[in-house]
Design a protein around this motif. Structure first.
Motif, PDB file in Angstrom:
ATOM      1  N   ASP A   1      -3.706   2.737   7.982  1.00 52.44           N
ATOM      2  CA  ASP A   1      -5.047   1.889   8.324  1.00 52.44           C
ATOM      3  C   ASP A   1      -5.163   0.628   7.577  1.00 52.44           C
ATOM      4  O   ASP A   1      -5.451  -0.313   8.131  1.00 52.44           O
ATOM      5  CB  ASP A   1      -6.130   2.669   8.662  1.00 52.44           C
ATOM      6  CG  ASP A   1      -5.761   3.264  10.252  1.00 52.44           C
ATOM      7  OD1 ASP A   1      -5.304   2.557  11.101  1.00 52.44           O
ATOM      8  OD2 ASP A   1      -5.906   4.387  10.556  1.00 52.44           O
ATOM      9  N   PHE A   2      -5.298   1.148   6.307  1.00 49.70           N
ATOM     10  CA  PHE A   2      -5.703   0.072   5.207  1.00 49.70           C
ATOM     11  C   PHE A   2      -4.521  -0.951   5.382  1.00 49.70           C
ATOM     12  O   PHE A   2      -5.079  -2.212   5.242  1.00 49.70           O
ATOM     13  CB  PHE A   2      -5.823   0.735   3.559  1.00 49.70           C
ATOM     14  CG  PHE A   2      -6.771   1.834   3.563  1.00 49.70           C
ATOM     15  CD1 PHE A   2      -7.862   1.773   4.479  1.00 49.70           C
ATOM     16  CD2 PHE A   2      -6.581   2.774   2.574  1.00 49.70           C
ATOM     17  CE1 PHE A   2      -8.814   2.763   4.216  1.00 49.70           C
ATOM     18  CE2 PHE A   2      -7.490   3.885   2.423  1.00 49.70           C
ATOM     19  CZ  PHE A   2      -8.418   3.897   3.318  1.00 49.70           C
TER      20      PHE A   2
ATOM     21  N   SER B   1      -0.352   3.597  17.274  1.00 51.30           N
ATOM     22  CA  SER B   1      -1.315   3.476  18.333  1.00 51.30           C
ATOM     23  C   SER B   1      -1.997   2.144  18.138  1.00 51.30           C
ATOM     24  O   SER B   1      -2.706   1.341  19.123  1.00 51.30           O
ATOM     25  CB  SER B   1      -2.404   4.571  17.856  1.00 51.30           C
ATOM     26  OG  SER B   1      -3.244   4.115  16.725  1.00 51.30           O
TER      27      SER B   1
ATOM     28  N   ALA C   1      -5.041   7.060   6.497  1.00 51.68           N
ATOM     29  CA  ALA C   1      -5.940   6.219   6.112  1.00 51.68           C
ATOM     30  C   ALA C   1      -5.287   4.989   5.368  1.00 51.68           C
ATOM     31  O   ALA C   1      -5.400   3.920   5.742  1.00 51.68           O
ATOM     32  CB  ALA C   1      -7.070   6.861   5.347  1.00 51.68           C
TER      33      ALA C   1
ATOM     34  N   ILE D   1      -2.738  -1.820   7.653  1.00 58.18           N
ATOM     35  CA  ILE D   1      -2.902  -2.573   9.037  1.00 58.18           C
ATOM     36  C   ILE D   1      -4.062  -3.631   8.845  1.00 58.18           C
ATOM     37  O   ILE D   1      -4.007  -4.597   9.246  1.00 58.18           O
ATOM     38  CB  ILE D   1      -2.820  -1.773   9.961  1.00 58.18           C
ATOM     39  CG1 ILE D   1      -1.494  -0.838  10.149  1.00 58.18           C
ATOM     40  CG2 ILE D   1      -2.967  -2.337  11.334  1.00 58.18           C
ATOM     41  CD1 ILE D   1      -1.421   0.406  10.963  1.00 58.18           C
ATOM     42  N   GLY D   2      -5.209  -2.987   8.521  1.00 58.43           N
ATOM     43  CA  GLY D   2      -6.411  -4.064   8.155  1.00 58.43           C
ATOM     44  C   GLY D   2      -6.147  -5.145   7.457  1.00 58.43           C
ATOM     45  O   GLY D   2      -6.544  -6.284   7.704  1.00 58.43           O
ATOM     46  N   ALA D   3      -5.416  -4.988   6.269  1.00 59.20           N
ATOM     47  CA  ALA D   3      -5.072  -6.168   5.477  1.00 59.20           C
ATOM     48  C   ALA D   3      -4.157  -7.169   6.267  1.00 59.20           C
ATOM     49  O   ALA D   3      -4.140  -8.372   6.443  1.00 59.20           O
ATOM     50  CB  ALA D   3      -4.301  -5.545   4.110  1.00 59.20           C
TER      51      ALA D   3
ATOM     52  N   SER E   1       0.394   7.572  13.171  1.00 57.96           N
ATOM     53  CA  SER E   1      -0.367   7.172  14.360  1.00 57.96           C
ATOM     54  C   SER E   1      -1.094   5.694  14.065  1.00 57.96           C
ATOM     55  O   SER E   1      -1.059   4.897  15.188  1.00 57.96           O
ATOM     56  CB  SER E   1      -1.406   8.077  14.276  1.00 57.96           C
ATOM     57  OG  SER E   1      -2.135   8.174  13.237  1.00 57.96           O
ATOM     58  N   PRO E   2      -1.184   5.049  13.073  1.00 58.62           N
ATOM     59  CA  PRO E   2      -2.086   3.880  13.112  1.00 58.62           C
ATOM     60  C   PRO E   2      -0.886   2.845  13.628  1.00 58.62           C
ATOM     61  O   PRO E   2      -1.114   1.649  14.204  1.00 58.62           O
ATOM     62  CB  PRO E   2      -2.580   3.662  11.665  1.00 58.62           C
ATOM     63  CG  PRO E   2      -2.713   5.004  11.081  1.00 58.62           C
ATOM     64  CD  PRO E   2      -1.615   5.880  11.700  1.00 58.62           C
TER      65      PRO E   2
ATOM     66  N   PRO F   1      -5.797   6.238  -1.729  1.00 61.57           N
ATOM     67  CA  PRO F   1      -6.165   7.747  -1.600  1.00 61.57           C
ATOM     68  C   PRO F   1      -4.884   8.534  -1.196  1.00 61.57           C
ATOM     69  O   PRO F   1      -4.035   7.772  -0.207  1.00 61.57           O
ATOM     70  CB  PRO F   1      -7.522   7.864  -1.018  1.00 61.57           C
ATOM     71  CG  PRO F   1      -7.534   6.477  -0.271  1.00 61.57           C
ATOM     72  CD  PRO F   1      -6.935   5.473  -0.867  1.00 61.57           C
ATOM     73  N   MET F   2      -4.785   9.632  -1.421  1.00 62.34           N
ATOM     74  CA  MET F   2      -3.802  10.639  -0.850  1.00 62.34           C
ATOM     75  C   MET F   2      -4.063  10.895   0.520  1.00 62.34           C
ATOM     76  O   MET F   2      -4.502  12.155   0.907  1.00 62.34           O
ATOM     77  CB  MET F   2      -3.628  11.943  -1.671  1.00 62.34           C
ATOM     78  CG  MET F   2      -3.328  11.753  -3.037  1.00 62.34           C
ATOM     79  SD  MET F   2      -1.644  10.774  -3.075  1.00 62.34           S
ATOM     80  CE  MET F   2      -0.667  11.980  -3.000  1.00 62.34           C
ATOM     81  N   SER F   3      -4.045  10.063   1.444  1.00 63.26           N
ATOM     82  CA  SER F   3      -4.337  10.051   2.954  1.00 63.26           C
ATOM     83  C   SER F   3      -3.389   9.294   3.657  1.00 63.26           C
ATOM     84  O   SER F   3      -3.497   8.099   3.662  1.00 63.26           O
ATOM     85  CB  SER F   3      -5.632   9.893   3.131  1.00 63.26           C
ATOM     86  OG  SER F   3      -5.837   9.735   4.727  1.00 63.26           O
TER      87      SER F   3
ATOM     88  N   ILE G   1      -1.344  -1.418  -4.406  1.00 61.12           N
ATOM     89  CA  ILE G   1      -2.617  -0.732  -4.113  1.00 61.12           C
ATOM     90  C   ILE G   1      -2.270   0.834  -4.172  1.00 61.12           C
ATOM     91  O   ILE G   1      -1.727   1.023  -2.996  1.00 61.12           O
ATOM     92  CB  ILE G   1      -3.391  -1.054  -2.973  1.00 61.12           C
ATOM     93  CG1 ILE G   1      -3.649  -2.582  -2.772  1.00 61.12           C
ATOM     94  CG2 ILE G   1      -4.762  -0.347  -2.898  1.00 61.12           C
ATOM     95  CD1 ILE G   1      -4.707  -3.281  -3.940  1.00 61.12           C
ATOM     96  N   ASP G   2      -2.651   1.332  -5.032  1.00 60.53           N
ATOM     97  CA  ASP G   2      -2.559   2.868  -4.925  1.00 60.53           C
ATOM     98  C   ASP G   2      -3.495   3.472  -3.831  1.00 60.53           C
ATOM     99  O   ASP G   2      -4.607   3.507  -4.289  1.00 60.53           O
ATOM    100  CB  ASP G   2      -2.749   3.506  -6.362  1.00 60.53           C
ATOM    101  CG  ASP G   2      -1.247   4.156  -7.063  1.00 60.53           C
ATOM    102  OD1 ASP G   2      -0.455   4.227  -6.242  1.00 60.53           O
ATOM    103  OD2 ASP G   2      -1.584   4.207  -8.280  1.00 60.53           O
TER     104      ASP G   2
ATOM    105  N   PHE H   1       0.731  -1.132   0.113  1.00 56.25           N
ATOM    106  CA  PHE H   1      -0.026  -0.025   0.125  1.00 56.25           C
ATOM    107  C   PHE H   1       1.036   1.322  -0.002  1.00 56.25           C
ATOM    108  O   PHE H   1       1.943   1.189   0.687  1.00 56.25           O
ATOM    109  CB  PHE H   1      -0.813   0.216   1.283  1.00 56.25           C
ATOM    110  CG  PHE H   1      -1.964  -1.067   1.317  1.00 56.25           C
ATOM    111  CD1 PHE H   1      -3.287  -0.802   1.146  1.00 56.25           C
ATOM    112  CD2 PHE H   1      -1.537  -2.364   1.817  1.00 56.25           C
ATOM    113  CE1 PHE H   1      -4.134  -1.650   1.106  1.00 56.25           C
ATOM    114  CE2 PHE H   1      -2.573  -3.339   1.793  1.00 56.25           C
ATOM    115  CZ  PHE H   1      -3.847  -3.091   1.496  1.00 56.25           C
TER     116      PHE H   1
END
Ligand SMILES: [Mg+2]
Lengths: 301, 302
Positions: free
Chosen positions: B58-59, B89, B55, B61-63, B85-86, B50-52, B47-48, B26
């Motif tokens: 977090d994506f 934290s 987030a 980490i979720g994966a 932070s993700p 979004p410009m964040s 995975i490209d 990511f």
């Protein structure tokens, strides 16, 4: 212009939708609601008897907004959940261990998060999957989206109206739409972030914003029977977001009350069920729930 | 056979992970062929986002939570100020909190001589928090070691890369001489100036040992006890800032390992970086390391 409480209470509610469901379904949802209510009523009683019991504990009371988790748990027991704080309704509804929930609140090693959090409840046993954030509000949304993308499993992310507006949450709606993720976002909109009402924080509606990102979306009050129809509809159109208007009867943390709730959905639901002929069953469910929760908290009572 | 560069090793290891382990990668702007200095392969699991930065982290980490070890890439380490932070934290602590792991390999690429938000080295920040290993590999072998460590563990790993190392093919060796007067330790890009600093010092009759540090956390101070006992003076130079940073921490660890030794910390100035040569605030070069070493040897301070 001040919006009347009834307008929120009845927002997009489909009258008589209770008629669409079987007795078993209706009572199962009510049982989830009753168990949450009794769980928290007994906590209140423990606190009244000994105010030291919950000293230094962080209790996010769910009472008032328990419909959402109660309905989701009944409809989708095997989905993968990402929840935040104030999720005991979902936890109890899915049938996760009540002892571990109690012990987590009490910071005991035997808690569902080893007593490390006390206010969030992850659970991964008995076919139940509940992930949670670790304190950053709404972090469960992007975590859930990454999880849904990677696993292709149906995933439900639950948050509050404050969490739903976090910057990373907004990006998550777009990401879910872009990748057509099998994810349902459910917002428990109690109109408060701690004590700040929505109108102080934003002038926009989360359901409309989600729609703008390309999600199917709905904005609806917490009538469980309407919600069940809405969730069923959305489930075939994922990714989707449902904003559920609820009341938070207590303070953000703890047992304080500022104002009476704008409406009492629990009482409304109980009345509805009685009117269709299941009054005896509702009383029995409540009694059993009370016995169960009093037994659970016995040593603190 | 032509030697593989660090860039090749990163790209090929990543490709293997994506193809054979069903891994994911990511990042922002990572999907273009030749992405991030040609360290990223073309693959559907890239995975490209979004410009964040937050987030996106977090994506990833979720994966990872779902069982697919992921790689999170930031083209400039400064972007970790938003993406951190993700990891701090959540990913680093979730194993301890509820038993699920979220292993993400964080590739944070450092640079030099760019503006104040594209040229910083921020690995020190990640040493501060619990649960994350921190490595600053500058060679193919070191990078592979970081990767293999990550693959065996359940925590995220912060890999502090440097763009100026992507063409490196050879491993580095510590250099120890019999009658050294000072130990020069280097971290990240500062390591690329150690040999030259040693050479300059040697020309004026000063002998120095040089040590290449890749693992910042955990840092193995014991490895240096013997040399520090023989030569109880040292200078740790990092490509990042000094205050509350890796060089200060490592100097402290070394002095604790060998009581009586004195180890100084060195890095970039406590001011912003810049593209303008007048205000570069560049990673200390050989001459700067030499100047500090001479000051320590002559004045007993930097
Ligand atoms: Mg709220």
């Amino acid at each position: 212009m001040k919006i009347k409480p009834e307008a929120i209470r009845d927002l997009n509610v489909q009258p008589d939708s209770i008629q669409s469901f079987t007795k078993d379904k209706i009572l199962a949802v009510f049982k989830n609601m009753a168990r949450l209510r009794k769980f928290e009523q007994v906590i209140l009683e423990c606190n009244q008897k000994n105010c030291e019991t919950f000293k230094n504990k962080v209790i996010h009371m769910v009472t008032g907004q328990e419909v959402t988790g109660s309905v989701l748990a009944e409809m989708y027991p095997k989905y993968h959940y990402f929840a935040g704080h104030r999720c005991a309704d979902l936890y109890l509804g899915l049938g996760a261990s009540t002892q571990e929930l109690r012990d987590e609140i009490m910071y005991l090693d035997s808690g569902c998060m080893n007593g490390t959090q006390g206010a969030q409840f992850a659970y991964h046993k008995d076919g139940i999957t509940i992930h949670t954030n670790t304190g950053f509000i709404g972090e469960q949304l992007p975590l859930a989206a990454g999880y849904a993308l990677a696993s292709e499993q149906k995933t439900i992310a639950i948050c509050g109206d404050g969490a739903a507006e976090e910057d990373y949450a907004l990006q998550t709606y777009g990401f879910a739409a872009t990748h057509k993720l099998p994810i349902l976002f459910v917002v428990n909109d109690n109109n408060l972030s701690v004590l700040s009402p929505k109108e102080n924080r934003r002038s926009w509606n989360i359901a409309k914003v989600a729609e703008g990102f390309g999600l199917a979306s709905a904005d609806v009050a917490d009538d469980p029977w309407t919600l069940m129809k809405v969730f069923s509809y959305m489930e075939t159109r994922l990714p989707a977001l449902v904003n559920v208007r609820v009341n938070r009867n207590y303070w953000h943390i703890g047992f304080g009350i500022d104002n009476p709730p704008l409406w009492d959905r629990y009482a409304i639901v109980k009345q509805q069920i009685s009117e269709i002929g299941y009054e005896y069953e509702t009383c029995e469910i409540e009694q059993n729930a009370e016995i169960e929760m009093r037994e659970l908290w016995r040593e603190y009572l | 056979m032509e030697k593989l560069t660090l860039r090749d090793i990163i790209r090929e290891t990543t490709n293997k992970h994506l193809c054979e382990n069903n891994g994911m990668l990511f990042g922002e702007c990572v999907k273009d062929p030749g992405g991030v200095s040609n360290t990223i392969p073309v693959h559907e699991n890239v995975i490209d986002t979004p410009m964040s930065e937050t987030a996106a982290a977090d994506f990833a980490i979720g994966a990872a939570l779902s069982g697919r070890r992921s790689i999170y890439v930031v083209r400039f380490q400064n972007f970790m100020l938003m993406g951190a932070s993700p990891f701090i934290s959540f990913a680093s602590v979730v194993k301890g909190i509820y038993g699920k792991s979220a292993p993400v390999f964080i590739r944070a690429v450092g640079c030099d001589k760019l503006d104040c938000n594209h040229a910083d080295i921020l690995h020190s920040m990640f040493m501060h928090f619990s649960g994350m290993k921190v490595c600053a590999p500058m060679t193919p072998g070191e990078w592979l070691n970081a990767w293999e460590t990550f693959m065996q563990e359940e925590q995220p790993l912060f890999c502090s890369e440097h763009r100026d190392a992507f063409n490196v093919t050879d491993e580095t060796q510590d250099e120890i001489c019999e009658d050294a007067q000072i130990n020069l330790f280097g971290i990240s890009k500062a390591r690329q100036s150690l040999s030259e600093a040693k050479y300059i010092l040697n020309k004026i009759g000063i002998k120095a040992n040089i040590f290449h540090i890749a693992w910042l956390k955990p840092f193995n101070a014991e490895k240096y006890i013997e040399v520090l006992r023989k030569t109880p003076l040292g200078l740790v130079t990092d490509a990042g800032r000094v205050i509350c940073g890796a060089p200060e921490h490592i100097a402290y660890e070394l002095m604790h390992a060998v009581p009586g030794s004195i180890v100084y910390a060195n890095g970039i100035e406590d001011s912003p970086k810049s593209k303008n040569p007048k205000f570069y605030n560049a990673v200390p070069d050989a001459q700067l390391i030499v100047d500090k070493a001479l000051s320590i040897l002559t004045n007993g301070r930097m």
